[in-house]
Design a protein around this motif. Structure first.
Motif, PDB file in Angstrom:
ATOM      1  N   GLY A 197       0.846  -1.187   0.000  1.00 55.68           N
ATOM      2  CA  GLY A 197       0.000   0.000   0.000  1.00 55.68           C
ATOM      3  C   GLY A 197       0.878   1.233   0.000  1.00 55.68           C
ATOM      4  N   VAL A 198       0.428   2.303  -0.655  1.00 55.01           N
ATOM      5  CA  VAL A 198       1.252   3.505  -0.777  1.00 55.01           C
ATOM      6  C   VAL A 198       1.589   4.092   0.590  1.00 55.01           C
ATOM      7  N   GLY A 199       0.601   4.184   1.473  1.00 56.37           N
ATOM      8  CA  GLY A 199       0.856   4.750   2.798  1.00 56.37           C
ATOM      9  C   GLY A 199       1.868   3.947   3.580  1.00 56.37           C
ATOM     10  N   ALA A 200       1.731   2.613   3.553  1.00 57.03           N
ATOM     11  CA  ALA A 200       2.666   1.761   4.279  1.00 57.03           C
ATOM     12  C   ALA A 200       4.067   1.823   3.665  1.00 57.03           C
ATOM     13  N   GLN A 201       4.128   1.921   2.321  1.00 61.93           N
ATOM     14  CA  GLN A 201       5.437   2.038   1.680  1.00 61.93           C
ATOM     15  C   GLN A 201       6.128   3.334   2.082  1.00 61.93           C
ATOM     16  N   LEU A 202       5.385   4.423   2.127  1.00 60.10           N
ATOM     17  CA  LEU A 202       5.978   5.696   2.542  1.00 60.10           C
ATOM     18  C   LEU A 202       6.428   5.659   4.001  1.00 60.10           C
ATOM     19  N   ALA A 203       5.643   5.002   4.837  1.00 57.82           N
ATOM     20  CA  ALA A 203       6.036   4.875   6.240  1.00 57.82           C
ATOM     21  C   ALA A 203       7.317   4.055   6.367  1.00 57.82           C
ATOM     22  N   ALA A 204       7.394   2.965   5.584  1.00 58.12           N
ATOM     23  CA  ALA A 204       8.604   2.144   5.607  1.00 58.12           C
ATOM     24  C   ALA A 204       9.800   2.926   5.077  1.00 58.12           C
TER      25      ALA A 204
END
Length: 315
Positions: free
Chosen positions: A143-150
């Motif tokens: 997911g885009v949000g999770a990728q950015l958080a990672a």
């Protein structure tokens, strides 16, 4: 005019902070005053590695204890056709006792190097600017949000090179992700390269593009970006990337990986054989993580590229 081919071994001495050593040629030598990596001519009966160990002991008074193959480049000087075998000197014994140079300098990658520099060494300075770990995005899975958080987490831990590879995302989501990654990476002098989409890379201000193997083999001219890499699986692909003057390649899979099920793994022996003697940095790819960094570099890799091995680290 045909010039004699001369083999030269050159050492990139690396300190813990990443800085590398340069020496200034003495006044009584060819190219006096120019800066270079320490080393010297390979004598008959020597391997380049043996020659470098001998030269560093004679020139600097140190005994090499860990040597890694890295790059091989050729350069036509007025007086000779030189083939330079570059090694990373990861560890040595003894204190530097310079016996041949006018001066020595430790330089951090990205900082201005002393000038003038021997022409054959110029591309090496750019290669040393490449981070050792490349994270390849997987936002379609996370997911885009999770990728950015990672990404935020790993950039905070020192990650400075990311490849955006997201064919599974729609165009709008890919662009949002690309712009967010550019902002985060550029805030800390990091690099973003975009896989297979030069138009998107240019639009978002990315640092470069990455060519998948299918696109690499139909490319006849280097794309107009500061950083251009490619994915490779064969020696022919590696050599084509080198002929185009690319900045780096990814080679794999080294170990079995869930992202390419059924594809035979190279293993470290075949990886080392495939990348030997190349003029550009090679990232090992496939089933790897940061724990494999030393093994990869001992096999001739510049570093590691990973998907799960970067983003799936426990937060």
């Amino acid at each position: 005019m045909t010039r004699k081919l001369v083999d030269v071994a050159a050492g990139v001495l690396l300190r813990a902070d990443g800085s590398y050593l340069l020496g200034q040629r003495a006044a009584d030598t060819v190219y006096a005053g120019y800066w270079e990596f320490p080393g010297g001519k390979v004598e008959p009966g020597e391997t380049p590695a043996q020659a470098l160990c001998r030269e560093l002991e004679e020139e600097l008074g140190i005994r090499v204890t860990r040597l890694r193959p890295w790059l091989r480049r050729e350069h036509l000087y007025e007086h000779a056709h030189v083939r330079l075998h570059f090694f990373e000197v990861a560890a040595w014994e003894g204190e530097l006792d310079d016996r041949v140079h006018s001066a020595l300098a430790w330089v951090l990658p990205g900082d201005p190097a002393p000038a003038p520099m021997l022409p054959a060494n110029g591309p090496i300075l750019k290669a040393l600017r490449l981070p050792r770990l490349m994270g390849i995005t997987q936002a379609a899975r996370l997911g885009v949000g999770a990728q950015l958080a990672a990404a935020e987490r790993e950039i905070g831990r020192g990650l400075r090179l990311v490849q955006l590879r997201e064919s599974g995302l729609d165009d709008g989501a890919r662009e949002v992700l690309a712009r967010e990654l550019v902002a985060r990476l550029h805030a800390c002098d990091g690099l973003l390269v975009v896989n297979g989409d030069a138009a998107l890379a240019a639009r978002v201000g990315a640092d470069g593009v990455h060519l998948p193997a299918r696109l690499l083999m139909t490319t006849q001219r280097r794309p107009a970006f500061e950083w251009v890499g490619a994915s490779c699986h064969t020696r022919a692909e590696l050599e084509h990337a080198a002929a185009l003057g690319l900045d780096c390649v990814l080679l794999g899979p080294v170990q079995p990986t869930t992202t390419h099920p059924g594809q035979a793994a190279l293993g470290w022996r075949d990886f080392a054989a495939l990348c030997a003697g190349l003029p550009l940095p090679v990232f090992a790819l496939g089933g790897l993580g940061s724990a494999d960094m030393d093994r990869a570099r001992d096999a001739g890799a510049h570093g590691i590229a990973a998907i799960r091995g970067v983003w799936d680290v426990a937060g």
